[in-house]
Motif scaffolding. Structure first.
Motif, PDB file in Angstrom:
ATOM      1  N   GLU A   1      -4.300   7.927  -0.935  1.00 15.22           N
ATOM      2  CA  GLU A   1      -3.649   7.185  -1.994  1.00 15.22           C
ATOM      3  C   GLU A   1      -3.282   5.791  -1.487  1.00 15.22           C
ATOM      4  O   GLU A   1      -3.649   5.407  -0.383  1.00 15.22           O
TER       5      GLU A   1
ATOM      6  N   ARG B   1       6.751   7.747  -6.914  1.00 13.19           N
ATOM      7  CA  ARG B   1       5.417   7.502  -7.447  1.00 13.19           C
ATOM      8  C   ARG B   1       5.480   6.443  -8.543  1.00 13.19           C
ATOM      9  O   ARG B   1       6.378   6.457  -9.386  1.00 13.19           O
TER      10      ARG B   1
ATOM     11  N   SER C   1       5.905  14.321  -8.184  1.00 12.56           N
ATOM     12  CA  SER C   1       6.103  13.854  -6.806  1.00 12.56           C
ATOM     13  C   SER C   1       5.310  14.658  -5.791  1.00 12.56           C
ATOM     14  O   SER C   1       5.060  14.179  -4.676  1.00 12.56           O
TER      15      SER C   1
END
Length: 239
Positions: A185, A212, A218
């Motif tokens: 990510e 986030r 989460s």
């Protein structure tokens, strides 16, 4: 958990590295083939090497098949030149899509809708929207394995957006909005501090999960989705 690396599979070692070296800066590398086809790729195994001359390193793994060398590496090896563009959070989707495995004959600037900017002394184009770019010439290529290589690039030109360059030669880092890479990510780097922090601030951060920005739970991880790939090369949809 103690892990002996002697018999650790390559994929497992990669996951441990990308999940623990956080956040990683992203070298948004633009290069050009000897025939003039432009390529873009995000490389998060990226760091500074030295100051005089200014030198950076990027480490390039193979394509998703684990065998084929990336077009970026072939271009760098064959031309001896490349540009590193610093990516910002507003560019995050283009950065991610630039990891897709396009065909060698495809101009990735055109496919991604990114504007080219000319470099001064190398043949590869810069990404025009990038706030900071380095024109680099290859200093050395260090083979790590048959399919992995470290490239040292000497920076021969800095391109810095005027509003980011301060009078005393510093970069206004708080205005840069840099994008960082986590395991699979990204992170928007928005906090800055000097130490020591107040005890109550440290207590609130101890054990807290990251916030986030995408509205997902989460505990979400793209690793648990069927389209995940370590390099981000899997296409969820046509760009």
């Amino acid at each position: 958990m103690i892990i002996d690396t002697g018999d650790l599979p390559e994929a497992a070692a990669y996951k441990l590295l990308i999940g623990s070296i956080l956040p990683r800066p992203i070298a948004w590398v633009s290069s050009v083939s000897p025939s003039g086809i432009a390529n873009i790729a995000p490389i998060s195994f990226f760091t500074a090497v030295g100051r005089r001359p200014p030198m950076i390193s990027i480490s390039l793994q193979p394509r998703s098949d684990g065998l084929t060398l990336k077009d970026t590496f072939g271009n760098i090896r064959d031309t001896g030149e490349f540009a590193v563009n610093i990516a910002t959070t507003p560019q995050s989707d283009a950065v991610h899509r630039s990891a897709y495995e396009f065909e060698p004959h495809e101009d990735e600037f055109e496919l991604l809708g990114l504007e080219k900017a000319p470099c001064d002394v190398i043949s590869a184009p810069r990404i025009a929207a990038s706030p900071i770019s380095y024109e680099c010439r290859v200093n050395r290529i260090i083979p790590v394995s048959a399919t992995e290589n470290v490239v040292w690039g000497e920076i021969v030109r800095f391109h810095i957006r005027d509003d980011l360059y301060l009078e005393n030669g510093r970069i206004d880092t708080a205005a840069l909005s840099p994008l960082g890479r986590l395991a699979a990510e990204y992170t928007h780097i928005e906090n800055v501090f000097t130490t020591p922090l107040p005890d109550e601030t440290l207590a609130a951060l101890d054990g807290a999960r990251m916030r986030r920005l995408d509205g997902l739970d989460s505990a979400f991880s793209p690793i648990n989705t069927p389209l995940w790939s370590p390099s981000g090369s899997t296409r969820p949809a046509a760009p």
